[in-house]
Enzyme design. Structure first.
Site, short mmCIF file in Angstrom:
data_model
loop_
_atom_site.label_atom_id
_atom_site.label_comp_id
_atom_site.label_asym_id
_atom_site.label_seq_id
_atom_site.Cartn_x
_atom_site.Cartn_y
_atom_site.Cartn_z
N LYS A 40 -12.16 -15.60 54.40
CA LYS A 40 -11.37 -14.84 55.54
C LYS A 40 -11.40 -13.37 55.19
O LYS A 40 -11.38 -12.88 54.00
CB LYS A 40 -9.88 -15.35 55.21
CG LYS A 40 -8.67 -14.64 55.89
CD LYS A 40 -7.34 -15.02 55.63
CE LYS A 40 -6.37 -14.37 56.39
NZ LYS A 40 -6.08 -12.89 56.03
N LYS B 9 -8.20 -7.38 53.11
CA LYS B 9 -8.38 -6.03 52.32
C LYS B 9 -8.41 -6.48 50.74
O LYS B 9 -9.32 -6.10 50.14
CB LYS B 9 -6.71 -5.49 52.34
CG LYS B 9 -6.77 -4.74 53.68
CD LYS B 9 -5.56 -3.68 53.61
CE LYS B 9 -4.06 -4.56 53.40
NZ LYS B 9 -3.78 -4.95 54.55
N LYS C 91 5.10 -11.62 45.36
CA LYS C 91 4.88 -10.18 44.98
C LYS C 91 5.06 -9.87 43.47
O LYS C 91 4.09 -9.10 42.81
CB LYS C 91 5.81 -9.52 45.59
CG LYS C 91 5.81 -9.35 47.26
CD LYS C 91 5.03 -8.15 47.70
CE LYS C 91 4.36 -8.31 49.13
NZ LYS C 91 5.32 -7.90 50.34
P1 ADP Z 1 -5.18 -8.47 54.63
O1 ADP Z 1 -5.32 -10.02 54.52
O2 ADP Z 1 -6.37 -7.88 54.92
O3 ADP Z 1 -4.12 -8.03 53.74
P2 ADP Z 1 -2.76 -8.67 56.34
O4 ADP Z 1 -2.05 -9.42 55.40
O5 ADP Z 1 -2.06 -7.15 55.82
O6 ADP Z 1 -4.19 -8.42 55.93
O7 ADP Z 1 -2.53 -8.90 57.48
C1 ADP Z 1 -1.97 -7.97 58.55
C2 ADP Z 1 -2.24 -9.05 59.88
O8 ADP Z 1 -3.41 -9.03 60.28
C3 ADP Z 1 -1.45 -10.35 59.92
O9 ADP Z 1 -0.77 -10.69 61.08
C4 ADP Z 1 -2.66 -11.17 59.76
O10 ADP Z 1 -2.34 -12.52 60.19
C5 ADP Z 1 -3.76 -10.41 60.39
N1 ADP Z 1 -5.10 -10.95 59.70
C6 ADP Z 1 -5.35 -10.50 58.51
N2 ADP Z 1 -6.70 -10.96 58.30
C7 ADP Z 1 -7.23 -11.48 59.27
C8 ADP Z 1 -8.21 -12.53 59.53
N3 ADP Z 1 -9.18 -12.57 58.83
N4 ADP Z 1 -8.21 -13.26 60.80
C9 ADP Z 1 -7.30 -13.15 61.67
N5 ADP Z 1 -6.24 -12.35 61.76
C10 ADP Z 1 -6.16 -11.61 60.19
#
Ligand code: ADP
Ligand code: TRP
Length: 324
Positions: A191, A194, A111
């Site tokens: 992957k 966001k 962070k």
């Molecule tokens: P981001 O990568 O979009 O910021 P987060 O880290 O907020 O997403 O993830 C929130 C939840 O969604 C987590 O439990 C994560 O494992 C799941 N997640 C996020 N992106 C993916 C993805 N591309 N495939 C599968 N699960 C995902």
């Protein structure tokens, strides 16, 4: 068996990766176990310093869960900040947490690298997270792999507290790593995330969803040639197809004559059909904010009924008077 998970209110729109990777499994648990899902708004204070934005994001998370099938008659949905007991437990835990344990935390360093300020709150975040889990004696905590270390820290804190006061008042939780499900690729093949701006949102307008689907990167194989069934567009399409449909589609792809554009159109149709009922439910709930608020307040009441007595045992173990 009691299951608990928290989500930071830090977004406007979920993408389908969040749904298939996290929400779907979290919501499904309600059928098997007593499930608590909370909006981690106290945690969000480390990153979000705008009251209105916190309120808006918290509403979004509540709507997302309810739209995706979280049933308030089964599961307990609440805002972290509506259960003040958690802050009190966090203090008790912090007094048995070695500095070295927190110094080893990956999330703090990550962070900081992302530009968040080095505050005590951010450093002590794992203590509050441990309190979130231990207050309700949660057995199982479904989270993404990045949170695994935090669950291990929560176990360490529970053990340290139990040892310090010679009482088995806190239950050691087990993580359930949701990353075991396949990673959903984004429109650019990386992957879906966001942070990469490669997401397909499920609750945006149809126009925005269409734009994202049509923007999935494909190679320039001519229509008549065989297609690579490992292409991103097929990987995403597969999420919305039954195994026999998949076989049929892959045969057509290998035979040639199938255009990527047609696959995208079919994907869009399937995606809108799949998320249609959830999109409707969300739009409907959005018009009834009072109802969502009463779900959250009722959830907090039920959460406090579980957490209050646990906190009392903790207080007594440490030599304080019980409150209830
Ligand atoms: P981001 O990568 O979009 O910021 P987060 O880290 O907020 O997403 O993830 C929130 C939840 O969604 C987590 O439990 C994560 O494992 C799941 N997640 C996020 N992106 C993916 C993805 N591309 N495939 C599968 N699960 C995902
Ligand atoms: N730290 C988690 C995240 O950023 C959110 C969270 C806070 C949480 N408290 C929790 C998750 C307790 C599970 C259990 O994703």
């Amino acid at each position: 068996m009691r299951v608990l998970s928290g989500t930071q209110p830090s977004h406007d729109h979920l993408h389908i990766g969040n749904y298939f990777g996290a929400l779907r499994q979290q919501v499904a648990l309600q059928q098997k176990y007593q499930t608590l899902i909370f909006i981690a708004d106290l945690h969000s204070m480390s990153g979000v310093r705008d009251a209105e934005r916190r309120r808006r994001y918290s509403r979004e998370v509540a709507l997302d869960f309810l739209a995706c099938g979280l049933d308030p008659a089964q599961a307990i949905l609440f805002r972290q900040s509506d259960v003040p007991e958690v802050c009190e437990l966090a203090w008790y835990l912090s007094t048995v947490t070695p500095m070295g344990l927190l110094e080893r935390g990956h999330a703090y360093k990550d962070k900081l690298a992302q530009g968040q300020s080095a505050t005590h709150g951010l450093f002590a975040y794992p203590v509050l997270m441990a309190a979130d889990i231990l207050l309700y004696r949660a057995d199982l905590v479904p989270v993404g792999r990045d949170q695994k270390q935090h669950i291990e820290m929560a176990r360490d804190m529970a053990e340290a507290f139990n040892r310090a006061y010679g009482a088995q008042v806190l239950t050691l939780p087990e993580p359930q790593i949701l990353d075991d499900v396949a990673v959903v690729p984004g429109t650019d093949g990386r992957k879906m995330s966001k942070s990469y701006d490669n997401g397909i949102p499920m609750f945006a307008t149809e126009k925005q969803i269409k734009k994202a689907v049509m923007g999935i990167v494909t190679d320039s194989t001519p229509v008549e040639d065989p297609k690579d069934t490992k292409a991103t567009v097929f990987e995403i399409w597969t999420l919305f197809a039954a195994p026999d449909e998949r076989e049929e589609m892959f045969e057509r792809a290998r035979a040639g004559g199938l255009g990527y554009g047609d696959v995208k159109k079919d994907l869009l149709r399937r995606l809108l059909a799949y998320f249609g009922p959830m999109r409707e439910r969300r739009a409907d709930l959005e018009k009834r904010p009072d109802e969502v608020e009463s779900v959250l307040l009722d959830g907090a009441k039920r959460a406090r009924e579980i957490g209050g007595p646990v906190l009392d045992e903790v207080r007594q173990a440490a030599g304080f008077r019980p409150r209830i």
